[in-house]
Scaffold this active site. Structure first.
Site, PDB file in Angstrom:
ATOM      1  N   LYS A 220       0.874  -1.188   0.000  1.00  0.00           N
ATOM      2  CA  LYS A 220       0.000   0.000   0.000  1.00  0.00           C
ATOM      3  C   LYS A 220       0.902   1.227   0.000  1.00  0.00           C
ATOM      4  CE  LYS A 220      -2.017   2.939   2.180  1.00  0.00           C
ATOM      5  NZ  LYS A 220      -1.774   4.362   1.858  1.00  0.00           N
ATOM      6  N   GLU A 294       9.261   0.897  11.000  1.00  0.00           N
ATOM      7  CA  GLU A 294      10.312   1.903  10.769  1.00  0.00           C
ATOM      8  C   GLU A 294       9.621   3.247  10.912  1.00  0.00           C
ATOM      9  OE1 GLU A 294      13.450   1.327  10.128  1.00  0.00           O
ATOM     10  OE2 GLU A 294      13.583  -0.662   9.236  1.00  0.00           O
ATOM     11  N   CYS A 328      13.461  10.290   7.366  1.00  0.00           N
ATOM     12  CA  CYS A 328      13.245   9.924   8.770  1.00  0.00           C
ATOM     13  C   CYS A 328      14.546  10.047   9.559  1.00  0.00           C
ATOM     14  CB  CYS A 328      12.729   8.512   8.839  1.00  0.00           C
ATOM     15  SG  CYS A 328      13.679   7.399   7.809  1.00  0.00           S
ATOM     16  N   GLU A 425       9.533  15.705  15.426  1.00  0.00           N
ATOM     17  CA  GLU A 425      10.041  15.563  14.071  1.00  0.00           C
ATOM     18  C   GLU A 425       9.428  16.658  13.186  1.00  0.00           C
ATOM     19  OE1 GLU A 425       8.655  12.083  12.003  1.00  0.00           O
ATOM     20  OE2 GLU A 425      10.684  11.682  11.301  1.00  0.00           O
TER      21      GLU A 425
END
Ligand code: NAD
Length: 515
Positions: A220, A294, A328, A425
């Site tokens: 996906k 992750e 990331c 983040e």
């Protein structure tokens, strides 16, 4: 003057006018990278895109064929650099996910898991070679759909995509050697959900080890970047990969949720935000599904006084700005030893004023478009919080293209550990700079985050590297370099950055039952 007011005053002094809402203006083509105060500008060098065959509508890829979604619905995929619609993407629902999982199950039980490893390997080699052949076209598509620079998609993403298929092709017939003394069996159907920052590369990270290990997949992609995954599906057809071995169901959150909830999925692999990762963990608890995650990161780059400062600054710049901060493992915190703080800040300020923000298809562009309006809003909100909390924002004055989603390269000084910009983040080209005195303080500050994905150390002393690296709670630590990837080395996080490893022999283990 209170400490907070003093910081706020300093912020106003440093911040360029209208920095939080960077100036937009219709730029003439040869002006696209021209900055105020510049003495020169590059001539435009756009990568050709007019030969590309972008379909007006992309369907789901299930059981080896493209098919319309059960819902009949499609959504738009936008080029974030122009805000123009690129194509319509099928919106898969639970019915489509069920068809895809059933196709994957059939392919697993009847074909793929029974096939000799060396034969599976041949398919993966073929896919890798086809990706290489079509690399230029796929890189351009990736840039148009996601906003990343052509420099990055051409020189980083696509070579790594091919490298991952080549690497795992080599393992397909050597699973028993990968785990000596143990019998390796495939798990079955793998459900794989990926984000928008490295659309094809994340697909390769997930598909290549799963297929080498004998599993079949339902992938996906992220809703803003589905196009290249569907071109990869065409490569699977060209490689004559048996039907149902890889199925690609596009859609947004509900489509992903249907995959997570499907009872016949044996393994889920997710890359994305920590918030969604936590929801997945709850959804999978109590089931037999295996899970690897992750997730996000808040990496610290640590510069010691004995480091090669120019080299370090260049590494910092490439680690946070060259990818719009959409990584990331982006080095979004910078810890500088006090003695070199003025020099580092001066060089950083000079360097970001030379970065070229603009057309991602231009080969000279350093910073492309932000992937979506939503992501741009998130960056602006966090930057605003940094200013409100008293940090000092430094941004070059830039004129950004009229259309599209853009954010200039920026950094904050005067950041404290409690500021949101030091903890959350940002996922944009924004760096939070802090100082430290001793190595112990650097380690303490670097580890002072809920995340633990990556870190960087810059020093002239090898012994210092080993000492520091062993104490950093991060899955990957680079020394005197940053953001270097190789399919042979494992990647993954600690704490809220997730668990499980992708890449290397470690990346095979989550897709195998080891007897
Ligand atoms: P996101 O979590 O919102 O979305 C990621 C994927 O999950 C998308 O395909 C999305 O459609 C899907 N999704 C969203 N909600 C879902 C749900 N409830 N159930 C199932 N699927 C769902 O993240 P994003 O904004 O697309 O990506 C950015 C995030 O990804 C950042 O936090 C970044 O750090 C992280 N990331 C991590 C790595 C890594 O290797 N650790 C790599 C790339 C990105």
């Amino acid at each position: 003057m209170s400490r907070k007011t003093k910081h706020a005053a300093a912020a106003l002094a440093v911040r360029e006018p209208a920095a939080l809402a960077p100036a937009r203006g219709a730029l003439a083509p040869n002006e696209r990278h021209l900055r105020f105060g510049d003495r020169w500008a590059y001539a435009p060098a756009p990568e050709q895109s007019d030969y590309l065959q972008i379909k007006s509508r992309y369907q789901l890829f299930i059981d080896g064929k493209f098919r319309a979604p059960h819902s009949g619905k499609h959504f738009d995929s936008i080029n974030p650099a122009t805000e123009k619609k690129l194509a319509e993407i099928a919106e898969g629902d639970a019915h489509d996910i069920d068809l895809a999982v059933k196709a994957a199950r059939r392919a697993h039980d009847k074909v793929w898991s029974k096939m000799a490893g060396r034969e599976r390997g041949k398919y993966l080699y073929r896919i890798a070679r086809l990706v290489q052949e079509k690399a230029r076209e796929l890189a351009v598509l990736e840039t148009m759909d996601g906003g990343k620079t052509i420099k990055e998609s051409r020189d980083v993403d696509l070579p790594l995509v091919a490298a991952h298929f080549f690497y795992y092709a080599g393992w397909a017939d050597k699973l028993d050697y990968a785990f000596p003394g143990r019998k390796a069996r495939s798990l079955g159907v793998a459900g794989q959900i990926i984000p928008w920052n490295f659309p094809l590369l994340m697909a390769a990270w997930k598909l290549a080890p799963a297929l080498a290990a004998g599993n079949t997949c339902v992938l996906k992609p992220a809703e803003t970047t589905s196009i290249t995954a569907l071109h990869l599906a065409e490569i699977f057809q060209e490689a004559e990969l048996p039907e149902g071995v890889v199925n690609i169901v596009t859609g947004a959150r509900a489509t992903g949720q249907a995959l997570v909830d499907h009872p016949d999925v044996n393994k889920l692999a997710f890359t994305g935000s920590t918030a969604v990762g936590k929801m997945l963990t709850r959804a999978v608890a109590g089931t037999k599904k295996r899970l690897t995650l992750e997730l996000g990161g808040k990496a610290a780059n640590i510069i010691f006084e004995d480091a090669a400062i120019d080299q370090a600054v260049e590494g910092i710049v490439s680690g946070i700005y060259f990818n719009q901060g959409h990584v990331c493992c982006a080095g979004s915190r910078l810890l500088v030893q006090e003695g070199v703080f003025p020099a580092v800040i001066r060089k950083l300020r000079d360097r970001i004023s030379t970065l070229r923000v603009g057309d991602p298809l231009d080969k000279n562009t350093d910073i492309g478009a932000i992937n979506s309006r939503m992501q741009l809003d998130k960056i602006c909100e966090l930057v605003e919080s940094g200013v409100q909390q008293g940090a000092e924002l430094v941004q070059p004055r830039l004129r950004l293209p009229e259309k599209g989603y853009w954010y200039p390269p920026s950094f904050f000084t005067g950041v404290t550990a409690s500021h949101r910009i030091a903890q959350e983040e940002i996922f944009g080209p924004v760096l939070s700079v802090m100082t430290f005195r001793t190595p112990e303080e650097a380690i303490e500050r670097a580890n002072n985050t809920a995340y633990g994905l990556s870190a960087g150390v810059w020093t002239d002393k090898g012994s210092k590297i080993f000492k520091i690296v062993s104490k950093l709670r991060a899955g990957v630590v680079w020394a005197n370099t940053y953001n270097k990837f190789d399919p042979t080395s494992p990647f993954g996080g600690y704490k809220e950055s997730g668990f499980g490893r992708e890449g290397g022999v470690h990346g095979l283990a989550p897709y195998l039952a080891l007897g």
